[in-house]
Scaffold this active site. Structure first.
Site, PDB file in Angstrom:
ATOM      1  CG  HIS A 379      11.336  24.717  -5.803  1.00 40.24           C
ATOM      2  ND1 HIS A 379      10.633  25.896  -5.698  1.00 40.24           N
ATOM      3  CD2 HIS A 379      12.610  25.066  -6.094  1.00 40.24           C
ATOM      4  CE1 HIS A 379      11.441  26.913  -5.937  1.00 40.24           C
ATOM      5  NE2 HIS A 379      12.642  26.447  -6.175  1.00 40.24           N
ATOM      6  CE  LYS A 570      -3.101  25.298 -10.342  1.00 40.57           C
ATOM      7  NZ  LYS A 570      -2.567  25.720  -9.057  1.00 40.57           N
ATOM      8  NE  ARG A 571       4.435  20.563 -12.828  1.00 40.62           N
ATOM      9  CZ  ARG A 571       4.571  19.701 -11.817  1.00 40.62           C
ATOM     10  NH1 ARG A 571       4.538  18.400 -12.048  1.00 40.62           N
ATOM     11  NH2 ARG A 571       4.755  20.130 -10.585  1.00 40.62           N
ATOM     12  CE  LYS A 576       1.257  21.517 -10.192  1.00 40.86           C
ATOM     13  NZ  LYS A 576       1.466  22.587  -9.192  1.00 40.86           N
ATOM     14  CB  THR A 678       3.993  31.718  -8.154  1.00 43.12           C
ATOM     15  OG1 THR A 678       4.193  30.926  -9.332  1.00 43.12           O
ATOM     16  CG2 THR A 678       5.173  31.528  -7.206  1.00 43.12           C
ATOM     17  CE  LYS A 682       2.990  33.844 -11.644  1.00 43.23           C
ATOM     18  NZ  LYS A 682       3.418  32.585 -12.271  1.00 43.23           N
TER      19      LYS A 682
END
Length: 840
Positions: A379, A570-571, A576, A678, A682
């Site tokens: 991952h 998100k985290r 990110k 993901t 969504k």
């Protein structure tokens, strides 16, 4: 009554068989009666003493009754049909609330809603009383939960194995703009969905020593002696498929002391020591991801991983031997083990230990069984996220396993030396042991060597694994690394989360999309239907209004529902790049201060996500977001054209509220670093348009929805690598961009924290003088230009609605059902097993 299939039962239990008892009714009256009966007989409450939470519990227990009928039948059918079973092992399962999802999959949502109305309750209100299970942190755990849903829906015989964390990861509070962690008491009021299985109890060993000796047959034997033992107790949760009779099992392990209470210490007045062993043992399943910056934290984390692995492998072997006794030549034909990332990689030496030491199989046979049984999903490509444990720690905690790892590595490298003609570099790269001052065990290498399949989770991610991260392994075995692009379950992320959009779709194309997401393609015929597009816009507006009301209740801030709801949830992590979004917000704010009449569509920026407790930079980024929000939201001069919200304690439930309301989905990680993502799927499935780099699954989403229906910016993965290999100079980009300079200078000068002007200096130093590892400055100007395109596109509401509809219509590929069928056909070789309920 004899059950179908001439099944034999223990005689005293025959009258208790589900087949001899009437099935629970699913009509409104039967459901109402069940709820009332559970209030009285399970909770000992009446109409005067029952609370709203009691109503939730009795509703959950009523739904659970109907799950249990199918659950029992499912498990017995698997034995009857001699099914090969899937064992999905994950440190995380981020389930979300289970009542709504169970009602959707059982087809009972409307009837339970009506039954509750008859009793004076509202289903949505009752659902809100359920705690989110604290069993995961981010995408890894949510993917695992989607996979469980898909495996049950596809009628695949599967089990999820994880840990029953008593306190989850943590509850996030925002205090004075800072993240503050508090315990997540998700089990405070119990969990009606789980069943404790004390009969499935296993001893998990730690520490001790290995005694090697030669037995009377001249065979070398290994005994693991003088261990500290902990008990693993099973807690099972039913996982229903959609409108079928399959109910699979998620089995979570909870740690208990093998010695509950030392009476000798107690009698001598040492009361703390009398219970010390119990406290120490049960710490293992207390908390998800304990901080591991210090030795005790590292040791506890490794204990957790082995505790999960040991209990699970013992349980798998027990189930196998129940049918096949010691015929281990059949093991790989009946068992498929999937390792969700490197956390369960100790499955490989643990399975070898049991097969060799306890079942006394020859090494070569045991190794063949192990490699044919195990498969590994990677991952991440981040080097720091590829787990490595010190040899000393494993030697201390799991001495026999360290011996086995050395032996696996020795045999593997002997082969590599021959095939590579003793290429030292290749041997070093592929070794499970990383040499150096401090020897480390590379868990990813262990997982690769011990598995027959290694998969990435998006096309670009898999190519990076093959060509860069694990290139030597790929050259050695070109067929081992394969791609399985992630997916999401449309049952939760569309039908449950967005009922307005779900009904809109079903009214036009029917409801086959709920199990065949590719059917959404039929929506394309409505792409130019003005009435249809207007209805889609109204649905989005209603979802935005609902979220805006929630935000006002939580924060006191009012959002304009006609503004662009721009979401990055998100985290919190530097790669990110929430910080890239923040810098653009500062640019817009500065422009609006200079020119309040600037022609932009008002924007409401919505952030949410947790930072790891020990991740100082990520926590500082949260403080920056909240500080900017504090200034922007209270600046009347900008005429409410900009709002910045940070919603604390991100969860599945919160995501289910944010995602249907989003206009824009920020997926802006540096290209080549996000394995898949993901959240991007969504958001797009719910009609949000993506602003993203060509990273992870963004590329495949672009290929599906079309380049005209997505906003792409930034460096490509190959360009990132090339820039990294040259002398990347962030100051060059800083000096070239006046917008960037102005934004950074505002932060440096303490504009958003005047009482602490130096507070955010570490962020700016990392960008300008410490290499800007994730290349925010290199992508900044293109990101700003991309956002200008978003602003222009949103002004044409009909065109935006058409783009949103085409995103929804073209998301068929990204169902976890498709992903799981690829796993089942190409990795596990497992077939569906149809479950029929007995007729009375």
């Amino acid at each position: 009554m004899q059950r179908k299939g001439d099944r034999k039962f223990i005689r005293p239990l025959q009258k208790l068989s589900p087949s001899t008892n009437p099935l629970q009714g699913n009509d409104v009256a039967s459901l109402e009666l069940s709820i009332v009966n559970h209030l009285e007989f399970s909770l000992a409450k009446d109409e005067y003493s029952a609370t709203r939470h009691d109503c939730y519990l009795s509703t959950a227990l009523s739904v659970r009754d109907r799950l249990f009928e199918r659950w029992i039948e499912t498990q017995q059918t698997y034995y009857e049909q001699d099914a090969k079973r899937i064992y999905y092992i994950s440190m995380e399962f981020l389930l979300g609330r289970l009542l709504g999802n169970s009602l959707i999959n059982l087809g009972l949502y409307d009837n339970v809603s009506k039954a509750l109305v008859e009793l004076g309750y509202d289903l949505e209100e009752i659902r809100s009383l359920e705690a989110d299970a604290g069993l995961g942190n981010g995408g890894l755990g949510r993917l695992a939960a989607c996979f469980l849903d898909s495996m049950a829906t596809l009628e695949l015989p599967a089990y999820g194995y994880g840990l029953r964390y008593e306190f989850g990861i943590f509850t996030q509070k925002i205090v004075n703009g800072y993240q503050v962690e508090a315990p997540d008491h998700w089990l405070k009021y119990g969990n009606p969905w789980e069943i404790e299985r004390p009969e499935y109890k296993y001893t998990v060993k730690f520490y001790g020593r290995v005694n090697q000796y030669t037995d009377e047959h001249g065979k070398l034997q290994n005994e693991w002696l003088d261990t500290d033992d902990v008990l693993a107790i099973a807690f099972d949760t039913p996982v229903p498929g959609y409108l079928n009779n399959t109910v699979n099992t998620m089995r979570l392990w909870s740690a208990y002391s093998s010695e509950e209470f030392n009476l000798n210490y107690f009698n001598h007045g040492d009361y703390e020591k009398a219970v010390a062993d119990k406290i120490d043992s049960e710490t293992i399943s207390k908390l998800l991801y304990p901080r591991d910056e210090f030795y005790r934290g590292k040791e506890l984390r490794l204990k957790q991983e082995y505790f999960l692995v040991s209990a699970t492998i013992q349980d798998i072997i027990r189930r196998f031997k129940k049918i096949y006794q010691n015929k281990f030549e059949k093991f790989a034909d009946k068992v498929a083990i999937q390792l969700n990332d490197t956390h369960p990689a100790l499955v490989i030496p643990e399975l070898m230990r049991i097969l060799v030491d306890q079942e006394e199989l020859p090494w070569d046979q045991a190794w063949e069984i192990t490699t044919k049984t195990c498969a590994y999903t990677n991952h991440t490509v981040l080097p720091e996220a590829l787990e490595k444990w010190s040899v000393d720690l494993i030697q201390h905690l799991l001495p026999r396993h360290m011996q086995i790892i050395y032996e696996i590595n020795h045999r593997f490298l002997e082969n590599i030396r021959v095939l590579s003609q003793n290429n030292i570099s290749q041997v070093q790269n592929m070794s499970i042991i990383e040499e150096g001052k401090r020897k480390l065990v590379r868990m990813a290498n262990l997982a690769i060597v011990g598995s027959h399949s290694v998969n990435g989770v998006a096309q670009i991610h898999t190519e990076i694994l093959k060509n860069k991260v694990f290139n030597d392994f790929h050259r050695y075995d070109p067929d081992k690394i394969n791609n399985k692009t992630n997916g999401i379950t449309q049952r939760r992320w569309l039908k449950l989360s967005n009922p307005l959009l779900s009904n809109f779709i079903s009214q036009r194309i029917g409801d086959k999309w709920i199990t065949e997401l590719g059917k959404l393609k039929e929506l394309e015929t409505y792409a130019d239907d003005a009435h249809c597009l207007k209805e889609l816009q109204q649905i989005k507006r209603q979802n935005k209004k609902k979220l805006a009301e929630f935000i006002h209740h939580q924060t006191g801030i009012r959002l304009d529902v006609d503004s662009i709801f721009d979401c990055q949830v998100k985290r919190i992590h530097e790669y990110k790049r929430q910080l890239l979004n923040v810098l653009h917000i500062v640019v817009l704010y500065n422009q609006l201060r200079m020119n309040p009449k600037k022609n932009i569509v008002p924007r409401s920026y919505i952030f949410s996500g947790k930072a790891a407790p020990g991740y100082t930079m990520a926590k500082l980024i949260i403080k920056l977001i909240t500080s900017i929000g504090e200034r922007v939201n209270n600046d009347e001069s900008i005429n409410d054209k900009l709002k910045v919200i940070f919603l604390p304690d991100y969860s599945v439930t919160l995501a289910q509220m944010i995602i249907p309301a989003a206009d824009v989905s920020e997926q802006i990680s540096i290209a080549g670093f996000e394995a898949s993502g993901t959240g991007n799927m969504k958001f797009a499935l719910n009609g949000a348009l993506t602003v993203g780099t060509l990273d992870g699954a963004n590329i495949e989403i672009m290929n599906e929805v079309g380049e005209d229906n997505i906003f792409i910016f930034g460096l490509k993965a190959k360009e990132v690598i090339k820039l990294m290999e040259t002398a990347y100079d962030p100051l060059l980009y800083f000096n070239q961009s006046s917008d960037l300079r102005n934004a950074i200078n505002l932060i440096v000068e303490g504009e958003f924290t005047p009482s602490q002007p130096e507070l955010f200096r570490p962020i700016i130093e990392a960008l300008l003088y410490q290499g800007d590892r994730f290349m925010l400055l290199a992508d900044f100007d293109d990101y700003v230009a991309c956002q200008s395109r978003v602003n222009a596109a949103y002004k044409n509401s009909d065109k935006w609605a058409k783009m949103a509809l085409l995103n929804i219509a073209r998301m068929g590929k990204f169902s976890s059902d498709r992903t799981i069928m690829e796993y089942a056909n190409e990795i596990w070789n497992v077939k569906p097993v149809h479950v029929e309920m007995p007729e009375l």
